[in-house]
Scaffold this motif. Structure first.
Motif, mmCIF file in Angstrom:
data_model
loop_
_atom_site.group_PDB
_atom_site.id
_atom_site.type_symbol
_atom_site.label_atom_id
_atom_site.label_comp_id
_atom_site.label_asym_id
_atom_site.label_seq_id
_atom_site.Cartn_x
_atom_site.Cartn_y
_atom_site.Cartn_z
ATOM 1 N N GLU A 182 0.831 -1.210 0.000
ATOM 2 C CA GLU A 182 0.000 0.000 0.000
ATOM 3 C C GLU A 182 0.864 1.258 0.000
ATOM 4 O O GLU A 182 0.550 2.242 -0.682
ATOM 5 C CB GLU A 182 -0.920 -0.014 1.223
ATOM 6 N N THR A 183 1.951 1.222 0.736
ATOM 7 C CA THR A 183 2.856 2.375 0.794
ATOM 8 C C THR A 183 3.454 2.669 -0.572
ATOM 9 O O THR A 183 3.437 3.811 -1.054
ATOM 10 C CB THR A 183 3.983 2.123 1.808
ATOM 11 N N LEU A 184 3.983 1.645 -1.225
ATOM 12 C CA LEU A 184 4.630 1.836 -2.522
ATOM 13 C C LEU A 184 3.637 2.275 -3.583
ATOM 14 O O LEU A 184 3.927 3.171 -4.392
ATOM 15 C CB LEU A 184 5.341 0.549 -2.949
ATOM 16 N N GLN A 185 2.484 1.650 -3.610
ATOM 17 C CA GLN A 185 1.477 2.007 -4.613
ATOM 18 C C GLN A 185 0.994 3.440 -4.450
ATOM 19 O O GLN A 185 0.782 4.155 -5.435
ATOM 20 C CB GLN A 185 0.302 1.040 -4.538
ATOM 21 N N SER A 186 0.868 3.867 -3.220
ATOM 22 C CA SER A 186 0.365 5.221 -2.956
ATOM 23 C C SER A 186 1.385 6.295 -3.291
ATOM 24 O O SER A 186 1.015 7.422 -3.627
ATOM 25 C CB SER A 186 -0.064 5.347 -1.492
ATOM 26 N N LEU A 187 2.670 5.971 -3.200
ATOM 27 C CA LEU A 187 3.721 6.964 -3.429
ATOM 28 C C LEU A 187 4.353 6.871 -4.812
ATOM 29 O O LEU A 187 5.241 7.660 -5.141
ATOM 30 C CB LEU A 187 4.814 6.810 -2.368
ATOM 31 N N ALA A 188 3.896 5.905 -5.624
ATOM 32 C CA ALA A 188 4.508 5.669 -6.938
ATOM 33 C C ALA A 188 4.419 6.868 -7.864
ATOM 34 O O ALA A 188 5.274 7.059 -8.739
ATOM 35 C CB ALA A 188 3.866 4.447 -7.593
ATOM 36 N N ALA A 189 3.419 7.721 -7.664
ATOM 37 C CA ALA A 189 3.281 8.896 -8.515
ATOM 38 C C ALA A 189 4.274 9.989 -8.138
ATOM 39 O O ALA A 189 4.519 10.917 -8.920
ATOM 40 C CB ALA A 189 1.852 9.438 -8.421
ATOM 41 N N LEU A 190 4.869 9.883 -6.954
ATOM 42 C CA LEU A 190 5.791 10.908 -6.470
ATOM 43 C C LEU A 190 7.256 10.537 -6.662
ATOM 44 O O LEU A 190 8.114 11.415 -6.802
ATOM 45 C CB LEU A 190 5.533 11.175 -4.980
ATOM 46 N N VAL A 191 7.545 9.224 -6.638
ATOM 47 C CA VAL A 191 8.925 8.744 -6.694
ATOM 48 C C VAL A 191 9.013 7.556 -7.648
ATOM 49 O O VAL A 191 8.127 6.692 -7.625
ATOM 50 C CB VAL A 191 9.401 8.294 -5.288
ATOM 51 N N PRO A 192 10.044 7.481 -8.515
ATOM 52 C CA PRO A 192 10.200 6.298 -9.377
ATOM 53 C C PRO A 192 10.212 5.034 -8.528
ATOM 54 O O PRO A 192 10.815 4.981 -7.458
ATOM 55 C CB PRO A 192 11.562 6.542 -10.039
ATOM 56 N N MET A 193 9.532 3.993 -9.017
ATOM 57 C CA MET A 193 9.319 2.803 -8.211
ATOM 58 C C MET A 193 10.621 2.124 -7.791
ATOM 59 O O MET A 193 10.735 1.648 -6.654
ATOM 60 C CB MET A 193 8.453 1.797 -8.979
ATOM 61 N N ASP A 194 11.639 2.069 -8.680
ATOM 62 C CA ASP A 194 12.876 1.396 -8.284
ATOM 63 C C ASP A 194 13.575 2.135 -7.142
ATOM 64 O O ASP A 194 14.117 1.515 -6.224
ATOM 65 C CB ASP A 194 13.826 1.218 -9.473
#
Length: 349
Positions: A182-194
């Protein structure tokens, strides 16, 4: 080889050579071979003889690789997948030649070999084994982006960590019950996923707890987060009022975490004899790798150190043969004041 005539020695020639070499015929094996030298080729200049101890030889026999590393001006080192060895030059009075099709008396020689090449620039130039290098990169929070290792710029690193900590706070999650997905999915628009995934892995670890959907929950790493946020505060000023700093630092960390002076080892120095007491940024990572130069700077910064104070700035250069105490014995002078042991410059007055 084609185009090169062979020279055949007579028995008398061999006996003459034996006499010049001060050998006895009875000491020789009943087999002689003639060596013919051909013009040196580029390929021939690439090979060298290497004598290995049983451990290194066993590694090669199991299919592991040995790699020489070092740039111009550095001493060469030899690396296995998890260890690094110094390479020392030694002189010998005997020349050794690599000879194809050489026959040994009553012995068959099976030839086998393979060469593994590492293409990544770091492996070619850093004097460390692959496993040691990867461990060091992870410990120093290096980020792999499109196959290249990078250190995040400090302000950007702080921003990414802040996104993660703020999201945890917004959801009122306990610091040991973090939903990674949930954390990664929610912040993916702000920071590149890798970058986001690697940053999350630096500051959180798996727990044995799962949520209602069976997903593993994560725990924030107190010491690593506290240390990084301490650096954020300390970088902003020169000397900081210690009392004010400790208060600001505690307020900056997530709820449920407790700051402690122990987390400041290797990143800051304190002077508790001054009025008021002060603290300032002094990271171990900024010190030179050369132990003599490092010791010089440490004693230039502070005349006397206790063992607990200086250990964080020496520990990384310690080895199995030379631990921190041995390094200090070699490079510093010990003295006792009111029962407390201090270390100072070796030749200080």
């Amino acid at each position: 080889m084609a185009g090169i005539s062979s020279y055949c020695r007579t028995v008398e020639d061999v006996q003459t050579v034996i006499q010049h070499a001060k050998l006895f015929e009875g000491d020789l094996q009943p087999l002689s071979q003639v060596l013919s030298f051909v013009p040196r080729t580029e390929a021939q200049g690439k090979y060298r003889f290497l004598e290995l101890d049983p451990t290194l030889l066993s590694n090669l026999q199991r299919g592991q690789s040995l790699v020489f590393r070092g740039t111009r001006g550095e001493n060469a080192v030899l690396c296995t997948h998890n260890r690094t060895y110094d390479v020392k030059e030694a002189e010998t009075s005997n020349s050794l030649l690599l000879v194809p099709d050489l026959r040994w008396p009553a012995q068959n020689v099976d030839e086998a070999g393979r060469m593994l090449e590492e293409k990544q620039d770091l492996l070619e130039n850093v004097q460390a084994s692959e496993e040691e290098l990867r461990t060091e990169l992870k410990e120093n929070l290096a980020c792999c982006i499109n196959g290249a290792w990078r250190f995040l710029e400090h302000e950007y690193h702080f921003r990414v960590l802040s996104y993660i900590l703020n999201f945890v706070d917004e959801n009122s999650w306990p610091i040991d019950k973090i939903n990674k997905t949930e954390t990664l999915q929610s912040l993916a628009a702000l920071v590149p996923m890798d970058v986001l995934e690697q940053c999350f892995s630096w500051y959180a670890e798996e727990t044995v707890t799962v949520d209602k959907d069976g997903e593993t929950l994560y725990r924030l790493l107190e010491e690593r987060i506290c240390r990084f946020l301490a650096e954020v505060l300390l970088r902003q000023a020169g000397k900081f009022n210690l009392k004010d700093f400790l208060s600001s630092w505690q307020q900056s960390v997530p709820e449920g975490m407790q700051t402690t002076e122990k987390y400041l080892e290797g990143i800051a120095l304190m002077d508790k004899n001054s009025k008021p007491e002060v603290i300032w940024y002094f990271p171990e990572t900024d010190l030179p790798e050369d132990i003599s130069e490092r010791i010089r700077i440490l004693f230039q910064t502070r005349d006397k150190w206790t063992l607990d104070e200086i250990r964080p700035y020496i520990q990384r250069l310690a080895t199995e043969k030379l631990n921190v105490n041995a390094l200090l014995t070699k490079h510093a002078r010990a003295s006792s004041v009111s029962g407390v042991r201090y270390y100072s410059a070796k030749h200080a007055k």
